[in-house]
Design a protein around this motif. Structure first.
Motif, PDB file in Angstrom:
ATOM      1  N   ASP A   9      30.405  34.053  25.017  1.00 39.81           N
ATOM      2  CA  ASP A   9      31.251  34.262  23.742  1.00 39.81           C
ATOM      3  C   ASP A   9      32.614  34.570  24.208  1.00 39.81           C
ATOM      4  O   ASP A   9      33.256  35.252  24.828  1.00 39.81           O
ATOM      5  CB  ASP A   9      30.720  35.482  22.820  1.00 39.81           C
ATOM      6  N   GLY A  17      41.724  28.774  10.552  1.00 37.32           N
ATOM      7  CA  GLY A  17      40.444  27.914  11.322  1.00 37.32           C
ATOM      8  C   GLY A  17      40.807  26.919  11.939  1.00 37.32           C
ATOM      9  O   GLY A  17      40.031  26.306  12.825  1.00 37.32           O
ATOM     10  N   GLU A  18      41.801  25.894  11.096  1.00 34.31           N
ATOM     11  CA  GLU A  18      42.024  24.639  11.891  1.00 34.31           C
ATOM     12  C   GLU A  18      42.537  24.865  13.087  1.00 34.31           C
ATOM     13  O   GLU A  18      42.037  24.031  14.233  1.00 34.31           O
ATOM     14  CB  GLU A  18      42.814  23.937  10.913  1.00 34.31           C
ATOM     15  N   GLU A  21      39.955  25.675  15.679  1.00 32.36           N
ATOM     16  CA  GLU A  21      39.055  24.565  16.036  1.00 32.36           C
ATOM     17  C   GLU A  21      39.656  23.525  17.077  1.00 32.36           C
ATOM     18  O   GLU A  21      39.159  23.198  17.939  1.00 32.36           O
ATOM     19  CB  GLU A  21      38.699  23.735  14.813  1.00 32.36           C
ATOM     20  N   PHE A  25      38.339  23.077  20.896  1.00 34.53           N
ATOM     21  CA  PHE A  25      38.345  21.726  21.514  1.00 34.53           C
ATOM     22  C   PHE A  25      39.067  21.616  22.806  1.00 34.53           C
ATOM     23  O   PHE A  25      38.463  21.089  23.735  1.00 34.53           O
ATOM     24  CB  PHE A  25      38.955  20.800  20.451  1.00 34.53           C
ATOM     25  N   GLU A  47      25.734  22.888  24.330  1.00 35.51           N
ATOM     26  CA  GLU A  47      25.696  23.375  22.980  1.00 35.51           C
ATOM     27  C   GLU A  47      26.940  24.128  22.544  1.00 35.51           C
ATOM     28  O   GLU A  47      27.303  24.890  23.353  1.00 35.51           O
ATOM     29  CB  GLU A  47      24.669  24.413  22.639  1.00 35.51           C
ATOM     30  N   ARG A  48      27.763  23.572  21.331  1.00 34.82           N
ATOM     31  CA  ARG A  48      28.457  24.316  20.848  1.00 34.82           C
ATOM     32  C   ARG A  48      28.709  24.625  19.645  1.00 34.82           C
ATOM     33  O   ARG A  48      28.175  23.843  18.718  1.00 34.82           O
ATOM     34  CB  ARG A  48      29.926  23.155  20.746  1.00 34.82           C
ATOM     35  N   ARG A  49      28.562  25.879  19.364  1.00 30.81           N
ATOM     36  CA  ARG A  49      28.442  26.640  18.068  1.00 30.81           C
ATOM     37  C   ARG A  49      29.504  26.751  17.112  1.00 30.81           C
ATOM     38  O   ARG A  49      30.655  26.654  17.726  1.00 30.81           O
ATOM     39  CB  ARG A  49      27.780  28.034  18.381  1.00 30.81           C
ATOM     40  N   PRO A  50      29.195  26.683  15.948  1.00 30.25           N
ATOM     41  CA  PRO A  50      30.416  26.466  14.799  1.00 30.25           C
ATOM     42  C   PRO A  50      31.327  27.817  15.133  1.00 30.25           C
ATOM     43  O   PRO A  50      30.567  28.946  15.374  1.00 30.25           O
ATOM     44  CB  PRO A  50      29.721  26.299  13.591  1.00 30.25           C
ATOM     45  N   LEU A  51      32.540  27.799  14.866  1.00 35.99           N
ATOM     46  CA  LEU A  51      33.290  28.932  14.954  1.00 35.99           C
ATOM     47  C   LEU A  51      33.199  29.657  13.736  1.00 35.99           C
ATOM     48  O   LEU A  51      32.804  29.285  12.745  1.00 35.99           O
ATOM     49  CB  LEU A  51      34.774  28.338  14.959  1.00 35.99           C
ATOM     50  N   THR A  52      33.125  31.178  14.035  1.00 30.39           N
ATOM     51  CA  THR A  52      32.774  32.145  13.008  1.00 30.39           C
ATOM     52  C   THR A  52      33.839  33.152  13.248  1.00 30.39           C
ATOM     53  O   THR A  52      34.439  33.465  14.274  1.00 30.39           O
ATOM     54  CB  THR A  52      31.399  32.622  13.109  1.00 30.39           C
TER      55      THR A  52
END
Length: 57
Positions: A9, A17-18, A21, A25, A47-52
């Motif tokens: 993590d 958020g942008e 991201e 990346f 595996e790449r999990r979505p950002l939270t």
């Protein structure tokens, strides 16, 4: 050769958020180009999990 799974993590600071991201990346792209990462992760990052949003900070 046996395979093992690790989970990492990473907290990324950003204005929104942008931007988070984009930073994520860039981080993944940079890591996958490093020779030592290619050696230990021959199939790349699987595996790449979505950002939270982080609860801290």
């Amino acid at each position: 050769m046996k395979h093992f799974r690790i989970s990492v993590d990473i907290d990324i600071t950003s204005q929104d958020g942008e931007q988070a991201e984009r930073r994520a990346f860039l981080l993944f792209s940079d890591l996958e180009q490093r020779p030592w990462v290619k050696e230990i992760l021959p199939n790349g990052i699987q595996e790449r999990r979505p950002l939270t949003p982080s609860k801290g900070g």
